[in-house]
Design an enzyme around this catalytic site. Structure first.
Site, PDB file in Angstrom:
ATOM      1  CD  GLN A  75      -1.220   0.194   3.709  1.00 36.75           C
ATOM      2  OE1 GLN A  75      -1.633  -0.907   4.081  1.00 36.75           O
ATOM      3  NE2 GLN A  75      -1.569   1.329   4.277  1.00 36.75           N
ATOM      4  CB  THR A  79      -4.480   2.745  -0.250  1.00 35.12           C
ATOM      5  OG1 THR A  79      -3.120   2.276  -0.242  1.00 35.12           O
ATOM      6  CG2 THR A  79      -4.498   4.209  -0.660  1.00 35.12           C
ATOM      7  CB  CYS A  80      -4.780  -0.933   4.568  1.00 35.80           C
ATOM      8  SG  CYS A  80      -5.984  -0.098   5.617  1.00 35.80           S
ATOM      9  N   GLY A  81      -7.381  -0.940   2.716  1.00 32.77           N
ATOM     10  CA  GLY A  81      -8.582  -1.643   2.277  1.00 32.77           C
ATOM     11  C   GLY A  81      -8.633  -1.809   0.776  1.00 32.77           C
ATOM     12  CB  ALA A  84      -7.171  -5.851   1.518  1.00 28.91           C
TER      13      ALA A  84
END
Length: 268
Positions: A75, A79-81, A84
């Site tokens: 990331q 922006t981790c979501g 993922a």
């Protein structure tokens, strides 16, 4: 459980890119190149490595396990979501493309995703864009550490879930101040659970990927459940970092937020 192997040295300096092939056993430390360790997992090098490092079924195959490989994506920013979700789609829709969509739809300003319901809407749109057929997306409330979800994972379901990340990115309890998204892409049931899958919380591990590491992680499902259930409030530090974040009505701990919610995907 089996004898704990010597602690592994630091990972090699050369890190494969997200477009590279999965590492081979020979890429890892000679400490782990032992045919007596996790022989049951040697067809999946990253599964083999994470189980060796976490003392999971070193010399005996687990009662049951399921694992699906996804390429890692690192990331940039919060922006981790999105990362993922992009991993789940095998990069068919990139994090940048997901960021553009989430901005247009009002879900995010910087890549943050603090609503599980909005993540589900974004996932459905992204799956359509990627032209992936016969995938069902469900928003689940509660019961993460349950026989229902364990059996879903053993049958091939994939999860997207938010949790509090500790310094090593494992689940912790910080009231939501370090909220982070992970992709749950596998499960290991170490020994026969008999009639009760949740009687022993140390018996069930999940295999996870997230945007801050290129390596597969293994956590107990119970720890991940507790961490998800403690996502009560937005980080005070982020409130003062100068960025404007999109938060659900009532905050991340309420019905439209992240707490005690996750996404379940079938058909991938």
């Amino acid at each position: 459980m089996c004898t704990i192997p010597p602690a592994p040295p630091p990972p090699p300096a050369s890190i494969p890119t997200s477009n590279s092939s999965p590492p081979k056993l020979s890429d890892f430390s000679p400490t782990f190149n032992n045919n007596d360790i996790c022989e049951w997992a040697n067809r999946e090098p990253q599964l083999w490595e994470v189980c060796a490092k976490n003392d999971i079924c070193l010399h005996e195959a687990p009662f049951h396990y399921k694992y699906k490989h996804f390429e890692s994506i690192m990331q940039v920013g919060p922006t981790c979501g999105l990362v993922a979700l992009s991993m789940l789609l095998n990069g068919e829709v990139t994090p940048d493309e997901l960021l553009d969509i989430s901005k247009i739809d009002g879900y995010s300003n910087n890549g943050e995703m603090f609503s599980c319901n909005n993540m589900a809407k974004l996932a459905e749109k992204a799956i359509s864009l990627a032209e992936i057929k016969n995938v069902d997306v469900y928003v689940k409330t509660g019961n993460l550490f349950s026989e229902e979800i364990i059996l879903e994972l053993l049958n091939g379901a994939i999860l997207l879930i938010a949790y509090d990340a500790d310094f090593n990115h494992s689940p912790c309890l910080r009231h939501g101040h370090t909220a982070h998204w992970a992709l749950v892409c596998g499960i290991v049931v170490i020994k026969d659970p008999g009639d009760d899958y949740i009687a022993d919380s140390s018996n069930i591990y999940v295999l996870c990927r997230h945007g801050k590491s290129r390596f597969l992680a293994a956590w107990t499902l119970n720890d991940l459940d507790k961490s998800n259930k403690n996502l009560w409030e937005f980080s005070p530090k982020k409130q003062e970092d100068g960025l404007k974040y999109v938060l659900p009505e009532g905050g991340i701990g309420e019905v439209n937020g992240l707490r005690d919610k996750f996404l379940l995907f079938k058909g991938l």
